[in-house]
Structure formats: C-alpha cells, structure tokens
Design a protein around this motif. Structure first.
Motif, PDB file in Angstrom:
ATOM      1  N   GLY A   2      38.635  25.710  38.569  1.00 39.64           N
ATOM      2  CA  GLY A   2      38.200  25.887  39.948  1.00 39.64           C
ATOM      3  C   GLY A   2      39.258  25.621  40.990  1.00 39.64           C
ATOM      4  N   VAL A   3      40.494  25.331  40.559  1.00 38.20           N
ATOM      5  CA  VAL A   3      41.582  25.045  41.497  1.00 38.20           C
ATOM      6  C   VAL A   3      42.475  26.276  41.603  1.00 38.20           C
ATOM      7  N   PRO A   4      42.662  26.837  42.801  1.00 39.47           N
ATOM      8  CA  PRO A   4      43.546  28.005  42.953  1.00 39.47           C
ATOM      9  C   PRO A   4      44.958  27.687  42.484  1.00 39.47           C
ATOM     10  N   ASN A  14      35.061  36.352  42.227  1.00 42.42           N
ATOM     11  CA  ASN A  14      34.395  35.146  41.714  1.00 42.42           C
ATOM     12  C   ASN A  14      35.364  34.221  40.978  1.00 42.42           C
ATOM     13  N   GLY A  15      36.555  34.051  41.532  1.00 40.43           N
ATOM     14  CA  GLY A  15      37.519  33.123  40.950  1.00 40.43           C
ATOM     15  C   GLY A  15      38.251  33.625  39.735  1.00 40.43           C
ATOM     16  N   ARG A  16      38.136  34.913  39.428  1.00 39.80           N
ATOM     17  CA  ARG A  16      38.831  35.500  38.277  1.00 39.80           C
ATOM     18  C   ARG A  16      39.566  36.761  38.698  1.00 39.80           C
ATOM     19  N   ILE A  17      40.596  37.070  37.960  1.00 42.03           N
ATOM     20  CA  ILE A  17      41.349  38.299  38.187  1.00 42.03           C
ATOM     21  C   ILE A  17      40.631  39.446  37.481  1.00 42.03           C
ATOM     22  N   GLN A  18      40.476  40.554  38.183  1.00 39.03           N
ATOM     23  CA  GLN A  18      39.938  41.772  37.581  1.00 39.03           C
ATOM     24  C   GLN A  18      40.900  42.907  37.879  1.00 39.03           C
ATOM     25  N   ILE A  19      41.018  43.810  36.920  1.00 35.75           N
ATOM     26  CA  ILE A  19      41.917  44.950  37.053  1.00 35.75           C
ATOM     27  C   ILE A  19      41.093  46.224  37.103  1.00 35.75           C
TER      28      ILE A  19
END
Length: 93
Positions: free
Chosen positions: A26-28, A46-51
């Motif tokens: 949860g920490v950037p 939502n805090g995740r990388i999406q491609i």
C-alpha cells in the motif's frame, strides 16, 4: 472499403503484479515503467499497474526500466511469427 477477417493483436509483454514494486504493502514506490512508456499503455488502477494491450506497441522500454522484472518483453512464438510471414507473402504475390 469494408474490413474483413479477424484482428489478433500480439501481446508484447508479460506482467507479474506480485513482483511489481509500484505499491508494495500500500506504499507508493517505483513508477519507472509509467515514466518511460512512449504510448501511455501503462496505467495505475486501484494501486496496481495495468497494461492496455491495444496501446502497447512493443518498444520494451517498460521491461528494461523495471527493476524487479515484473514486466518482461514477450516475443511472439515461432508459429505466430511464421503464420504472419506466410500471410504477408501470400498478399504480396
């Protein structure tokens, strides 16, 4: 001009969200891939990388910038490349 056939865009990447350092606990953290992508195919959701595979052009800059190996460059398999080459040659004739 009507379009015919099926369009199957290759995916030039593989993504392991568990290895991604973008948000650890949860920490950037790391945002290298977001900074280097020339097509803006990477987004944080939502805090995740999406491609977005439709925006990805396969430059591979995200894979080379990723310090954890969470994003890797994915080469098309031999059958896919061979099929593509045969279709190109058929249409060239």
């Amino acid at each position: 001009c009507a379009l015919t056939g099926i369009f199957d865009k290759p995916r030039y990447f593989r993504l392991d969200p568990e290895a991604c350092a973008f948000t650890a606990r949860g920490v950037p953290g790391c945002s290298r891939c977001l900074d280097v992508c020339p097509t803006d195919a990477l987004k944080h959701v939502n805090g995740r990388i999406q491609i977005d595979p439709h925006l990805c052009q396969g430059f591979g800059s995200c894979a080379s910038a990723c310090p954890t190996g969470a994003i890797g460059y994915h080469q098309p398999d031999a059958n896919t490349s061979g099929d593509y080459l045969l279709r190109l040659l058929k249409h060239y004739r």
